[in-house]
Structures are given as C-alpha cells and as structure tokens.
Design a protein around this motif. Sequence first.
Motif, mmCIF file in Angstrom:
data_model
loop_
_atom_site.group_PDB
_atom_site.id
_atom_site.type_symbol
_atom_site.label_atom_id
_atom_site.label_comp_id
_atom_site.label_asym_id
_atom_site.label_seq_id
_atom_site.Cartn_x
_atom_site.Cartn_y
_atom_site.Cartn_z
ATOM 1 N N ASN A 85 7.873 -7.005 -32.738
ATOM 2 C CA ASN A 85 8.522 -6.211 -31.667
ATOM 3 C C ASN A 85 9.979 -5.999 -32.151
ATOM 4 O O ASN A 85 10.405 -6.178 -33.389
ATOM 5 C CB ASN A 85 8.502 -7.186 -30.452
ATOM 6 N N GLY A 86 10.819 -5.406 -31.403
ATOM 7 C CA GLY A 86 11.990 -4.873 -31.849
ATOM 8 C C GLY A 86 13.145 -6.142 -32.186
ATOM 9 O O GLY A 86 13.851 -6.116 -33.083
ATOM 10 N N THR A 87 12.868 -7.257 -31.347
ATOM 11 C CA THR A 87 13.796 -8.442 -31.712
ATOM 12 C C THR A 87 13.362 -9.182 -33.025
ATOM 13 O O THR A 87 14.215 -9.520 -33.802
ATOM 14 C CB THR A 87 13.373 -9.771 -30.441
ATOM 15 N N ALA A 88 11.985 -9.206 -33.290
ATOM 16 C CA ALA A 88 11.597 -9.894 -34.521
ATOM 17 C C ALA A 88 11.938 -9.047 -35.693
ATOM 18 O O ALA A 88 12.570 -9.578 -36.891
ATOM 19 C CB ALA A 88 10.112 -10.056 -34.463
ATOM 20 N N PHE A 89 11.967 -7.569 -35.505
ATOM 21 C CA PHE A 89 12.322 -6.410 -36.667
ATOM 22 C C PHE A 89 13.850 -6.898 -36.697
ATOM 23 O O PHE A 89 14.436 -6.739 -37.915
ATOM 24 C CB PHE A 89 12.258 -5.139 -36.117
ATOM 25 N N THR A 90 14.621 -7.067 -35.740
ATOM 26 C CA THR A 90 16.118 -7.048 -35.785
ATOM 27 C C THR A 90 16.539 -8.266 -36.713
ATOM 28 O O THR A 90 17.307 -8.090 -37.519
ATOM 29 C CB THR A 90 16.821 -6.871 -34.447
ATOM 30 N N ASN A 91 15.860 -9.472 -36.219
ATOM 31 C CA ASN A 91 16.257 -10.820 -36.783
ATOM 32 C C ASN A 91 15.104 -10.922 -37.996
ATOM 33 O O ASN A 91 15.693 -12.099 -38.510
ATOM 34 C CB ASN A 91 15.982 -11.882 -35.627
ATOM 35 N N TRP A 136 7.356 -1.355 -34.994
ATOM 36 C CA TRP A 136 8.277 -2.060 -35.949
ATOM 37 C C TRP A 136 7.389 -2.793 -36.957
ATOM 38 O O TRP A 136 6.416 -3.429 -36.562
ATOM 39 C CB TRP A 136 9.225 -3.115 -35.330
ATOM 40 N N TYR A 137 7.640 -2.631 -38.267
ATOM 41 C CA TYR A 137 6.953 -3.491 -39.270
ATOM 42 C C TYR A 137 7.927 -4.183 -40.118
ATOM 43 O O TYR A 137 8.884 -3.561 -40.658
ATOM 44 C CB TYR A 137 5.911 -2.461 -40.036
ATOM 45 N N ILE A 138 7.564 -5.428 -40.800
ATOM 46 C CA ILE A 138 8.300 -5.959 -42.058
ATOM 47 C C ILE A 138 7.385 -6.539 -42.707
ATOM 48 O O ILE A 138 6.507 -6.745 -42.510
ATOM 49 C CB ILE A 138 9.092 -6.968 -40.813
ATOM 50 N N CYS A 139 7.978 -6.965 -43.745
ATOM 51 C CA CYS A 139 7.296 -7.839 -44.802
ATOM 52 C C CYS A 139 7.729 -9.306 -44.577
ATOM 53 O O CYS A 139 8.867 -9.333 -44.426
ATOM 54 C CB CYS A 139 7.666 -7.274 -46.435
ATOM 55 N N GLY A 140 6.964 -10.015 -44.702
ATOM 56 C CA GLY A 140 7.099 -11.580 -44.264
ATOM 57 C C GLY A 140 7.115 -12.380 -45.614
ATOM 58 O O GLY A 140 7.208 -13.609 -45.551
ATOM 59 N N GLN A 169 12.972 -4.568 -46.579
ATOM 60 C CA GLN A 169 11.471 -4.196 -46.287
ATOM 61 C C GLN A 169 10.872 -4.315 -45.033
ATOM 62 O O GLN A 169 10.530 -5.297 -44.319
ATOM 63 C CB GLN A 169 10.744 -5.152 -47.385
ATOM 64 N N LYS A 170 11.449 -3.166 -44.301
ATOM 65 C CA LYS A 170 11.126 -3.187 -42.901
ATOM 66 C C LYS A 170 11.083 -1.826 -42.605
ATOM 67 O O LYS A 170 11.937 -1.040 -42.887
ATOM 68 C CB LYS A 170 12.305 -4.043 -41.970
ATOM 69 N N LEU A 171 10.180 -1.432 -41.420
ATOM 70 C CA LEU A 171 10.278 -0.058 -41.006
ATOM 71 C C LEU A 171 10.117 0.019 -39.481
ATOM 72 O O LEU A 171 9.329 -0.610 -39.048
ATOM 73 C CB LEU A 171 8.754 0.654 -41.632
ATOM 74 N N ALA A 172 10.961 0.901 -39.012
ATOM 75 C CA ALA A 172 10.841 1.296 -37.482
ATOM 76 C C ALA A 172 10.453 2.824 -37.443
ATOM 77 O O ALA A 172 11.141 3.525 -38.134
ATOM 78 C CB ALA A 172 12.248 0.852 -36.750
ATOM 79 N N THR A 185 18.456 1.276 -31.220
ATOM 80 C CA THR A 185 18.461 -0.161 -31.275
ATOM 81 C C THR A 185 17.080 -0.421 -30.593
ATOM 82 O O THR A 185 16.563 -0.239 -29.635
ATOM 83 C CB THR A 185 19.553 -0.799 -30.269
ATOM 84 N N PRO A 186 16.389 -1.447 -31.535
ATOM 85 C CA PRO A 186 15.144 -1.708 -31.110
ATOM 86 C C PRO A 186 15.022 -2.534 -29.740
ATOM 87 O O PRO A 186 15.928 -3.068 -29.251
ATOM 88 C CB PRO A 186 14.627 -2.796 -32.136
ATOM 89 N N ALA A 187 14.049 -2.140 -28.670
ATOM 90 C CA ALA A 187 13.973 -2.831 -27.399
ATOM 91 C C ALA A 187 14.007 -4.290 -27.647
ATOM 92 O O ALA A 187 13.244 -4.934 -28.506
ATOM 93 C CB ALA A 187 12.875 -2.200 -26.695
ATOM 94 N N ALA A 188 14.405 -5.025 -26.694
ATOM 95 C CA ALA A 188 14.285 -6.376 -26.859
ATOM 96 C C ALA A 188 13.090 -7.170 -26.087
ATOM 97 O O ALA A 188 12.837 -6.635 -25.068
ATOM 98 C CB ALA A 188 15.666 -7.063 -26.126
#
Length: 190
Positions: free
Chosen positions: A69-75, A101-105, A115-118, A142-145
């Motif tokens: 989600n947006g919060t996890a993406f931002t952080n 939202w997508y991220i590499c973990g 390495q993140k894509l919105a 800004t990503p939604a919280a």
Amino acid sequence: MASKHLAALAILAILLPAVAMATEFTVGDDQGWTINFDYEAWAKDKVFHVGDKLVFKYTAGRHNVFKVNGTAFTNCAIPPANEALTTGNDVITLATPGRKWYICGVNDHCANYGQKLAITVLEAWVSPASAPSTPAASAPSTPAASAPSTPAAPAPSTPAAPAPSSAYGISVSGYQLLMAAMVAVAFLVV
C-alpha cells in the motif's frame, strides 16, 4: 447477398479496432526490475488500464516483488516473506483502477537503491490511444495512507479523471461488441 457481406465486414471493421487490447509492460524495459533505476521516469509516459499486465523480470534470488500500500511504499516497509513474488518473471494483471505500489524486499533495495514502482491504473477503455498520456497528473502524487499493519491490503485510491472511451466518445462494452459481432455473422449467414 454481396451487399450483406460488405455491410457485415464494414460493421466488423468499425468495431474491432475499438476493442481495447491488454498491454503487457516489462517493468524497466530492457533493464528489468533492478536497483539504481528510475521507475518513476519509466512509468511517467505510460498509461496503465485494468487488464494490462506488469512483468517484473530479474534474476531469481537477487530481487523479489511485493505489492504494497502507499504507506509501505513510502516507508519501504517489507511485508512478510511469504507474500513475495520470487520467480524472476512475475506477471501481475492489473485488476482494479487506482494507485498501485510495488517494492523489492531484498536487503535495502527499496530504501537505498530506488527499487520501487508506483503507478495509476485507469478503467479499461475501449480505445487505449484516446486515454490521456499522463494519468498521474490527475491523481495525487503522494501515496494514500493506510494502516502499516496491513501492507498487502489494497490502499484507498483516487480515480484518475475520466478519459473518453473512444475517438467518438462511444463506450463499447464486451457485451455490445459480442452483439455487434453476432449481427455481423447473421448478415453473413443470411
């Protein structure tokens, strides 16, 4: 009889080009899903619709993909490992409109190497060529919280401004297209 054939072909010629075909996007194009790549710039001029596919290509074991989600993406908050896509050729079909939202973990690939894509996903439209070229301009940047305790849950989204569904402003649903095709076939049979 020949005029009926021509009429049927004319109907099909008009309707078939209007059907939206799903687009497959290889994330990062030739670079693939990797570190030190500007995914914001990559996505900037692309229009994503419901039904399109994102393909994340990378060497398995070196990266992974999390839908967050947006919060996890931002952080760059990494979800549990069992939620990761890890094949190296992960295909995600965009099923709903809104922000995604997508991220590499792996290690600190998200936080320190970008390495993140919105992206913003629009409704499935009849004519992809008629959609706006910059959908992100109509959605908040800004990503939604949402609660960080549920990073894999869908985040609230703000739909993008509607675009015309075809060059003629006419929406053709799958049902309408099927009916038109059946009428055209009926002309051919008669």
